[in-house]
Design an enzyme around this catalytic site. Structure first.
Site, PDB file in Angstrom:
ATOM      1  N   ASP A 284     -44.298 -47.303  18.710  1.00 22.11           N
ATOM      2  CA  ASP A 284     -45.053 -47.543  19.938  1.00 22.11           C
ATOM      3  C   ASP A 284     -45.425 -49.020  20.055  1.00 22.11           C
ATOM      4  O   ASP A 284     -44.645 -49.880  19.649  1.00 22.11           O
ATOM      5  CB  ASP A 284     -46.296 -46.641  19.954  1.00 22.11           C
ATOM      6  CG  ASP A 284     -46.626 -46.116  21.335  1.00 22.11           C
ATOM      7  OD1 ASP A 284     -47.014 -46.920  22.180  1.00 22.11           O
ATOM      8  OD2 ASP A 284     -46.491 -44.904  21.563  1.00 22.11           O
ATOM      9  N   HIS A 321     -51.669 -48.377  24.100  1.00 27.32           N
ATOM     10  CA  HIS A 321     -50.944 -47.123  24.287  1.00 27.32           C
ATOM     11  C   HIS A 321     -50.756 -46.419  22.948  1.00 27.32           C
ATOM     12  O   HIS A 321     -51.102 -45.260  22.779  1.00 27.32           O
ATOM     13  CB  HIS A 321     -49.588 -47.384  24.943  1.00 27.32           C
ATOM     14  CG  HIS A 321     -48.814 -46.147  25.254  1.00 27.32           C
ATOM     15  ND1 HIS A 321     -47.846 -45.636  24.418  1.00 27.32           N
ATOM     16  CD2 HIS A 321     -48.859 -45.312  26.317  1.00 27.32           C
ATOM     17  CE1 HIS A 321     -47.331 -44.541  24.940  1.00 27.32           C
ATOM     18  NE2 HIS A 321     -47.930 -44.322  26.095  1.00 27.32           N
ATOM     19  N   SER A 551     -46.580 -38.882  27.325  1.00 24.11           N
ATOM     20  CA  SER A 551     -46.904 -39.713  26.164  1.00 24.11           C
ATOM     21  C   SER A 551     -48.031 -39.114  25.336  1.00 24.11           C
ATOM     22  O   SER A 551     -48.159 -39.424  24.150  1.00 24.11           O
ATOM     23  CB  SER A 551     -47.324 -41.116  26.613  1.00 24.11           C
ATOM     24  OG  SER A 551     -46.248 -41.835  27.131  1.00 24.11           O
TER      25      SER A 551
END
Length: 814
Positions: A284, A321, A551
């Protein structure tokens, strides 16, 4: 009778002891006759007029494109030789194994790639074979002229199977925009003229070096990645170096940036000791160490493609994220419904594998693969990864497996790992829909994004649940329904030529998990309302934020997997996958179309059942290997109380649900044979293997009339199905069936290689193909009649192995 339902561990069935003698596999109901195919041949031969007329346009366009391609070449580059790529679309499925040699011997055409599940074949013809290729063009010309003047010229009848054909041109090859940062060049591979291609590949590398073009080469995956810099002439490369089949973009995306702060507060939670926990790789944007997750992070700066530390998560204006993803991996759904308050017992440690540092950036498949291999080398205990960063472009219907999916499938097979991959978000859905409209999924743009087409790994879509304590809020028909932003599988069998190529067990996603849902806002739909999911922010001034996305569904699925690994660390990754899919259900999603599985996969996972058995339910795991052409038989014994005691009913006293999963080394250039080996299973009466294979009129070994004989079959030799490496069966057990079989059912497992591989491609799969089966057996009695005996008595009469880690207290953990 009322019993306390205690949590108990799953068990491994000892198939080294509890087994019958293996036999050679053969289908007892024929091999799929070719009567229809023969009729089709006769029709084609009779209708030579329409054949010639149909080929006329292809022949004309091909010659125009071929002349143009020659004009476009730069003679000053002195490329050693040239190759024509010819795509032929056939009326039916092309028999690769039978005709590989014939097409090369007659026409100089060597098979490069098989797509459209066998109906389209890309051939290569080198300069060395242009004379033989002229035979092909002459035959096409004769077929065309016969249609015009009916002179019955003679030519090879192989031409009759062609629907149309075309030259692969530069415009066909380049599927990326001029402004993309990274171009992924898919490289062809020849088996016959392999020296020719080696020379061409060397010439391409020499050109890139002379032009000072930055590149990464990975011929093992079959790609060259080049970076878009000043002076790059992509068209010149494709016009002159005849080794490239496709150029795609490496552009990726994660989320739609949109700042929305929940009321500001400190993080307000902490995590307990993280020693001796499994390690999960989070592929990520990094994991911010200035959060309560810090004690869980294992820092390894070698696992970084960016210029900032793996302990920084800077995307989306500093919100991050990878940090939100990591919290869900480590803490699971509990963190969300408890709103990240208090003290949490983590399920894993976190290994940040940082591949991006902006909201939308270019991804190099080769560099990501190198990081995964380095992560496995540096941390050999790692088994579970998450990947929620997809390429932007959705896949076309029935499109071939992507190079990215191939690379990850190969990695998973070679390292016994499992990557949880999101389907990708369809962010346009919030703008193009006014409410929950399942018809929207009919758009091709709603298809999943690479590498979610991976088969060895787990593809995760999102359902509408946001894990709110107050209950579900959103636009969907219920929390278990697929969300509008989630993406569907790209297989659409209705578009294929003939039903033989469809396979109802081959679909994506594998499952769906909570990802939050759209809500109605002041200006239409919003993805940051109360129906969205509460997430951990890397920005400590914000602490938390709300958003929706696959996600966030993906790490929740990975959390279930890592809990299974934590309890049963010796299990193969395929056993973890089998346990999860075996304990998924789509029963609450009732009003979807016939392609339901393309939206929800196997459904939502029941995490508790995937991790624990109980007094009235036992989960057996089978881990074994099987050779090509072999049928293995495993007895499964049931306790006598099921047939002697008063259970309150005679029918449906048990439910058996079983799922087989296995990993494979994929065949890169064959969509039909991408999964080159079939391992299938079935439940049978208490018979030996030889009797199971006899025809039903002689010995009927089928356990139940409504139960599939095999979870998947390979009896069609000329027109086989594509194979799926995940299959599931479920049925109820009646008392009379147990009595008839002396309380013993047989599990049959057989293995066959795909019949449409190119010569020599099946060698690797002849022996020791590994597989896992998860088998759930549960009482389906009324609550008052539940006995509490099933687990212990099944355990006592079957040969099992304990796979629980140490002296764990499952009841306390549950």
């Amino acid at each position: 009778m009322f019993t306390i339902n205690m949590k108990k561990p799953h068990v491994l069935l000892n198939t080294q002891v509890q087994k019958n003698e293996s036999v050679t596999m053969k289908y007892n109901y024929g091999f799929g006759d070719d009567k229809n195919s023969d009729e089709a041949k006769k029709d084609i031969e009779r209708n030579y007029i329409s054949i010639g007329q149909n080929l006329q346009r292809s022949y004309r366009d091909f010659n125009i494109d071929r002349r143009q391609r020659i004009i476009q070449r730069n003679q000053e580059l002195a490329v050693p030789l040239h190759v024509d790529f010819v795509r032929i679309n056939f009326w039916g499925q092309f028999a690769v194994n039978d005709y590989f040699g014939k097409w090369y011997e007659q026409f100089g055409l060597e098979i490069i790639e098989v797509t459209n599940f066998g109906a389209s074949v890309l051939f290569a013809v080198t300069e060395h074979d242009f004379c033989r290729f002229d035979t092909f063009l002459s035959a096409v010309e004769s077929a065309i002229r016969n249609a015009q003047d009916h002179q019955d010229r003679k030519y090879p009848k192989l031409i009759h199977y062609i629907q149309d054909f075309e030259l692969l041109t530069t415009r066909d090859i380049i599927k990326a925009g001029n402004t993309d940062d990274v171009f992924i060049l898919k490289i062809a591979d020849l088996k016959v003229q392999n020296q020719v291609f080696d020379d061409l590949k060397a010439s391409l590398v020499n050109y890139l070096q002379n032009q000072q073009i930055e590149y990464i080469i990975n011929f093992d995956v079959g790609i060259v990645e080049i970076y878009n810099r000043a002076g790059l002439d992509l068209e010149e490369i494709i016009n002159n170096f005849d080794v490239v089949l496709q150029v795609t973009s490496g552009r990726s995306t994660i989320i739609r940036p949109d700042i929305f702060n929940v009321p500001n507060r400190t993080y307000g939670f902490e995590v307990a000791d993280a020693e001796n926990l499994p390690l999960v790789g989070v592929i990520d944007s990094g994991i911010d160490s200035d959060t309560p997750l810090a004690p869980l992070i294992v820092q390894d700066e070698e696992l970084n493609l960016t210029s900032t530390s793996v302990l920084e998560d800077n995307v989306d204006g500093g919100r991050g994220h990878g940090t939100a993803v990591s919290a869900l991996v480590a803490l699971g759904a509990e963190a969300v419904w408890r709103e990240y308050r208090g003290r949490f017992t983590p399920h894993c440690r976190l290994l940040p594998i940082k591949i991006i540092d902006s909201d939308s950036s270019a991804i190099s498949i080769s560099r990501v693969l190198d990081l995964l291999i380095r992560a496995k080398d540096n941390h050999p205990q790692i088994k579970i990864f998450t990947l929620t960063i997809n390429f932007c472009q959705s896949k076309k219907y029935n499109e071939h497996y992507s190079s990215y999916a191939y690379a990850l499938d190969k990695f998973a097979f070679e390292h016994d790992c499992l990557i949880f991959i999101s389907t990708g978000n369809n962010s346009d859905a919030v703008l193009q829909t006014n409410g929950y409209d399942l018809a929207y999924f009919g758009n091709e743009e709603a298809n999943l994004c690479s590498p979610a087409d991976s088969l060895n790994n787990v593809t995760v879509g999102a359902c509408a649940d946001s894990l709110r304590q107050e209950g579900y809020i959103g636009i969907s028909n219920g929390p278990e329904y697929p969300t509008m932003y989630s993406r569907k599988g790209h297989y659409q069998y209705e578009l294929l030529k003939g039903k033989a190529k469809s396979n109802k067990t081959l679909f994506k996603p594998d499952l769906i998990m909570a990802g939050g849902d759209y809500c109605y806002g002041n200006r239409g739909l919003t993805d940051i309302g109360e129906g969205s999911m509460l997430l951990l922010s890397a920005d400590h001034t914000e602490s938390f934020y709300r958003l929706v996305g696959t996600s966030f569904a993906t790490p929740l699925a990975a959390n279930v997997a890592v809990q299974i690994q934590k309890h049963y660390p010796s299990l193969r990754s395929t056993s973890i996958k089998a346990l999860m899919l075996n304990n998924c259900s789509d029963k609450l999603v009732e009003d979807l179309t016939a392609n339901k599985s393309m939206l929800v996969g196997h459904g939502c996972v029941d995490s508790s059942r995937a991790i624990y058995s109980d007094s009235n339910t036992i989960n057996f795991i089978v881990e074994d290997t099987i050779n090509n052409g072999e049928l293995k038989i495993f007895p499964l014994k049931f306790p006598s109380y099921l047939t002697t005691d008063d259970l309150g009913k005679k029918n449906g006293v048990l439910r058996v649900t079983a799922t087989i999963c296995y990993q494979f080394l994929p065949i890169k250039d064959s969509q039909l044979g991408y999964c080159p080996v079939l391992v299938a299973f079935g439940f049978f009466r208490n018979h030996e293997g030889a009797d199971i294979l006899k025809k039903e009129e002689k010995v009927n070994s089928r356990l139940k009339s409504g139960l599939k004989l095999w979870s998947q079959n390979c009896r069609f030799k000329q027109k086989p199905n594509p194979f799926s490496n995940t299959q599931k069966l479920s049925f109820v057990v009646n008392v009379n069936e147990l009595i008839d079989e002396n309380n013993v059912f047989k599990i049959g497992v057989h293995c066959l290689t795909h019949p449409q591989l190119r010569p020599g491609e099946d060698v690797f799969y002849q022996k020791d193909n590994m597989f896992s089966i998860a088998i759930s057996i549960e009482e389906t009695l009324t609550e008052k009649k539940m006995t509490g005996r099933l687990y212990d008595e099944m355990l006592a009469i079957n040969e099992v192995q304990n796979i629980l880690l140490g002296d764990q207290d499952l009841e306390a953990e549950a």
